[in-house]
Design a protein around this motif. Structure first.
Motif, PDB file in Angstrom:
ATOM      1  N   ASP A  90       0.835  -1.206   0.000  1.00  0.00           N
ATOM      2  CA  ASP A  90       0.000   0.000   0.000  1.00  0.00           C
ATOM      3  C   ASP A  90       0.867   1.253   0.000  1.00  0.00           C
ATOM      4  O   ASP A  90       0.610   2.216  -0.739  1.00  0.00           O
ATOM      5  CB  ASP A  90      -0.912   0.015   1.237  1.00  0.00           C
ATOM      6  CG  ASP A  90      -2.135  -0.863   1.050  1.00  0.00           C
ATOM      7  OD1 ASP A  90      -2.461  -1.174  -0.106  1.00  0.00           O
ATOM      8  OD2 ASP A  90      -2.762  -1.244   2.058  1.00  0.00           O
ATOM      9  N   LYS A  91       1.903   1.232   0.857  1.00  0.00           N
ATOM     10  CA  LYS A  91       2.810   2.375   0.943  1.00  0.00           C
ATOM     11  C   LYS A  91       3.562   2.555  -0.376  1.00  0.00           C
ATOM     12  O   LYS A  91       3.714   3.683  -0.877  1.00  0.00           O
ATOM     13  CB  LYS A  91       3.800   2.145   2.091  1.00  0.00           C
ATOM     14  CG  LYS A  91       4.830   3.256   2.273  1.00  0.00           C
ATOM     15  CD  LYS A  91       4.172   4.560   2.677  1.00  0.00           C
ATOM     16  CE  LYS A  91       5.179   5.629   3.056  1.00  0.00           C
ATOM     17  NZ  LYS A  91       6.110   5.995   2.000  1.00  0.00           N
ATOM     18  N   ASP A 107      -0.396  -6.659  -9.106  1.00  0.00           N
ATOM     19  CA  ASP A 107      -0.319  -8.117  -9.277  1.00  0.00           C
ATOM     20  C   ASP A 107       0.146  -8.782  -7.986  1.00  0.00           C
ATOM     21  O   ASP A 107      -0.409  -9.810  -7.566  1.00  0.00           O
ATOM     22  CB  ASP A 107       0.646  -8.472 -10.418  1.00  0.00           C
ATOM     23  CG  ASP A 107       0.072  -8.141 -11.788  1.00  0.00           C
ATOM     24  OD1 ASP A 107      -1.152  -7.927 -11.870  1.00  0.00           O
ATOM     25  OD2 ASP A 107       0.852  -8.081 -12.763  1.00  0.00           O
ATOM     26  N   GLU A 108       1.185  -8.188  -7.368  1.00  0.00           N
ATOM     27  CA  GLU A 108       1.696  -8.774  -6.124  1.00  0.00           C
ATOM     28  C   GLU A 108       0.664  -8.647  -5.002  1.00  0.00           C
ATOM     29  O   GLU A 108       0.520  -9.546  -4.181  1.00  0.00           O
ATOM     30  CB  GLU A 108       2.999  -8.100  -5.703  1.00  0.00           C
ATOM     31  CG  GLU A 108       3.643  -8.796  -4.508  1.00  0.00           C
ATOM     32  CD  GLU A 108       4.976  -8.210  -4.098  1.00  0.00           C
ATOM     33  OE1 GLU A 108       5.485  -8.624  -3.036  1.00  0.00           O
ATOM     34  OE2 GLU A 108       5.506  -7.354  -4.816  1.00  0.00           O
ATOM     35  N   PHE A 109      -0.029  -7.522  -4.988  1.00  0.00           N
ATOM     36  CA  PHE A 109      -1.074  -7.322  -3.980  1.00  0.00           C
ATOM     37  C   PHE A 109      -2.158  -8.390  -4.128  1.00  0.00           C
ATOM     38  O   PHE A 109      -2.640  -8.948  -3.137  1.00  0.00           O
ATOM     39  CB  PHE A 109      -1.683  -5.932  -4.125  1.00  0.00           C
ATOM     40  CG  PHE A 109      -2.676  -5.598  -3.049  1.00  0.00           C
ATOM     41  CD1 PHE A 109      -2.253  -5.098  -1.821  1.00  0.00           C
ATOM     42  CD2 PHE A 109      -4.035  -5.793  -3.247  1.00  0.00           C
ATOM     43  CE1 PHE A 109      -3.170  -4.794  -0.821  1.00  0.00           C
ATOM     44  CE2 PHE A 109      -4.954  -5.490  -2.250  1.00  0.00           C
ATOM     45  CZ  PHE A 109      -4.525  -4.990  -1.038  1.00  0.00           C
ATOM     46  N   ASP A 110      -2.527  -8.682  -5.378  1.00  0.00           N
ATOM     47  CA  ASP A 110      -3.544  -9.701  -5.643  1.00  0.00           C
ATOM     48  C   ASP A 110      -3.066 -11.074  -5.181  1.00  0.00           C
ATOM     49  O   ASP A 110      -3.819 -11.825  -4.549  1.00  0.00           O
ATOM     50  CB  ASP A 110      -3.865  -9.726  -7.141  1.00  0.00           C
ATOM     51  CG  ASP A 110      -5.024 -10.658  -7.468  1.00  0.00           C
ATOM     52  OD1 ASP A 110      -6.092 -10.502  -6.859  1.00  0.00           O
ATOM     53  OD2 ASP A 110      -4.850 -11.542  -8.321  1.00  0.00           O
ATOM     54  N   ASN A 111      -1.798 -11.394  -5.485  1.00  0.00           N
ATOM     55  CA  ASN A 111      -1.229 -12.680  -5.056  1.00  0.00           C
ATOM     56  C   ASN A 111      -1.129 -12.762  -3.533  1.00  0.00           C
ATOM     57  O   ASN A 111      -1.367 -13.826  -2.939  1.00  0.00           O
ATOM     58  CB  ASN A 111       0.161 -12.876  -5.673  1.00  0.00           C
ATOM     59  CG  ASN A 111       0.101 -13.122  -7.164  1.00  0.00           C
ATOM     60  OD1 ASN A 111      -0.900 -13.642  -7.679  1.00  0.00           O
ATOM     61  ND2 ASN A 111       1.144 -12.750  -7.888  1.00  0.00           N
ATOM     62  N   THR A 112      -0.764 -11.642  -2.911  1.00  0.00           N
ATOM     63  CA  THR A 112      -0.661 -11.601  -1.445  1.00  0.00           C
ATOM     64  C   THR A 112      -2.028 -11.820  -0.804  1.00  0.00           C
ATOM     65  O   THR A 112      -2.156 -12.527   0.194  1.00  0.00           O
ATOM     66  CB  THR A 112      -0.076 -10.251  -0.986  1.00  0.00           C
ATOM     67  OG1 THR A 112       1.218 -10.082  -1.564  1.00  0.00           O
ATOM     68  CG2 THR A 112       0.055 -10.195   0.531  1.00  0.00           C
ATOM     69  N   LYS A 113      -3.041 -11.196  -1.406  1.00  0.00           N
ATOM     70  CA  LYS A 113      -4.403 -11.363  -0.905  1.00  0.00           C
ATOM     71  C   LYS A 113      -4.844 -12.824  -1.007  1.00  0.00           C
ATOM     72  O   LYS A 113      -5.459 -13.370  -0.083  1.00  0.00           O
ATOM     73  CB  LYS A 113      -5.362 -10.465  -1.688  1.00  0.00           C
ATOM     74  CG  LYS A 113      -6.795 -10.489  -1.164  1.00  0.00           C
ATOM     75  CD  LYS A 113      -7.685  -9.548  -1.969  1.00  0.00           C
ATOM     76  CE  LYS A 113      -9.118  -9.593  -1.461  1.00  0.00           C
ATOM     77  NZ  LYS A 113     -10.001  -8.699  -2.257  1.00  0.00           N
ATOM     78  N   LYS A 114      -4.517 -13.460  -2.134  1.00  0.00           N
ATOM     79  CA  LYS A 114      -4.875 -14.873  -2.324  1.00  0.00           C
ATOM     80  C   LYS A 114      -4.139 -15.745  -1.302  1.00  0.00           C
ATOM     81  O   LYS A 114      -4.710 -16.683  -0.739  1.00  0.00           O
ATOM     82  CB  LYS A 114      -4.508 -15.318  -3.737  1.00  0.00           C
ATOM     83  CG  LYS A 114      -5.416 -14.738  -4.819  1.00  0.00           C
ATOM     84  CD  LYS A 114      -4.956 -15.164  -6.202  1.00  0.00           C
ATOM     85  CE  LYS A 114      -5.840 -14.568  -7.290  1.00  0.00           C
ATOM     86  NZ  LYS A 114      -5.355 -14.923  -8.647  1.00  0.00           N
ATOM     87  N   ARG A 115      -2.850 -15.419  -1.070  1.00  0.00           N
ATOM     88  CA  ARG A 115      -2.056 -16.168  -0.096  1.00  0.00           C
ATOM     89  C   ARG A 115      -2.628 -16.014   1.317  1.00  0.00           C
ATOM     90  O   ARG A 115      -2.697 -16.975   2.078  1.00  0.00           O
ATOM     91  CB  ARG A 115      -0.608 -15.689  -0.148  1.00  0.00           C
ATOM     92  CG  ARG A 115       0.352 -16.557   0.639  1.00  0.00           C
ATOM     93  CD  ARG A 115       1.801 -16.295   0.258  1.00  0.00           C
ATOM     94  NE  ARG A 115       2.241 -14.967   0.634  1.00  0.00           N
ATOM     95  CZ  ARG A 115       2.514 -14.001  -0.224  1.00  0.00           C
ATOM     96  NH1 ARG A 115       2.348 -14.191  -1.523  1.00  0.00           N
ATOM     97  NH2 ARG A 115       2.946 -12.815   0.200  1.00  0.00           N
TER      98      ARG A 115
END
Length: 235
Positions: free
Chosen positions: A50-51, A123-131
């Motif tokens: 986010d930052k 993309d990384e945020f989406d993957n992190t959310k899925k994780r």
């Protein structure tokens, strides 16, 4: 020294320790705790992303503004009446135009790079959310299994602990205090028999003087493993 009671107590305590170890080594417990850590890491990473996203978007907006400002300058220059300029004026106008075009090319590359950075973060945020969601689901599943296992074993532990409390009433207070001072699941058993001329815990051989002291006092603290050695009357 009569140590039969403390040995009976130790045998009963062995059951408690084994049950505690069974709970502590539960695969479901290990999994749900590890998933808890994964979820925490994912939350921390999301906050960091986010930052980063804020910084990248801020820089993107600054670059876009600079690009738009330069584009306006270029548009104004292209509208300029060349017939009103002398040779030097035309030369200066050309140099300024080239400089602005150069700035626009540079800013365009920077803007594209920032746009790519934004996409990577999303993309990384989406993957992190899925994780995080996967870890949360797995955490809940295995925690429920562990709680069921715990609910099954805790009554046994409580029953054995109640029996231990009853046994304590007939045990020499000094022996019981020595036992409890050393009682951990990794330091067990506390009282071990003499095996030949060696400690029944770590198998360190005792000296003749130590054996004589053991015979005299009934128990002897091993200098190596710190367990209490006793004479087995059945041998």
């Amino acid at each position: 020294m009569d140590i039969k009671k403390i040995l009976e107590y130790q045998e009963k305590d062995k059951k408690v320790i084994n049950l505690e170890r069974e709970l502590d080594s539960s695969e479901d417990k290990k999994i749900y705790q590890s998933m808890q850590n994964v979820a925490k890491d994912a939350q921390a990473r999301s906050a960091s992303l986010d930052k980063s996203a804020e910084d990248v978007v801020r820089e993107y907006n600054n670059l876009k503004k600079a690009f738009d400002d330069n584009q306006k300058l270029l548009d104004n220059l292209e509208k300029k009446d060349l017939t009103s300029l002398d040779e030097n004026g035309i030369k200066e106008l050309k140099e300024l135009t080239n400089k602005i075009v150069s700035n626009l090319n540079y800013l365009e590359k920077k803007i594209m790079a920032q746009a790519d950075a934004v996409k990577k973060i999303l993309d990384e945020f989406d993957n992190t959310k899925k994780r995080y969601n996967a870890a949360k689901t797995k955490h809940t599943e295995h925690k429920q299994k562990f709680e069921a296992e715990k609910a099954k074993l805790e009554p046994e532990i409580e029953k054995a602990q109640a029996e231990l409390a009853e046994l304590e009433k007939g045990i020499d207070k000094d022996l019981l205090a020595r036992y409890k001072a050393k009682r951990t699941d990794k330091f067990f058993p506390i009282f071990v028999p003499l095996r030949g001329s060696s400690c029944g815990g770590c198998m360190m051989e005792l000296s003749v003087a130590q054996i004589e002291k053991l015979k005299k006092n009934g128990i002897l603290e091993c200098e190596n493993c710190r367990r209490y050695i006793y004479l087995d009357e059945n041998k």
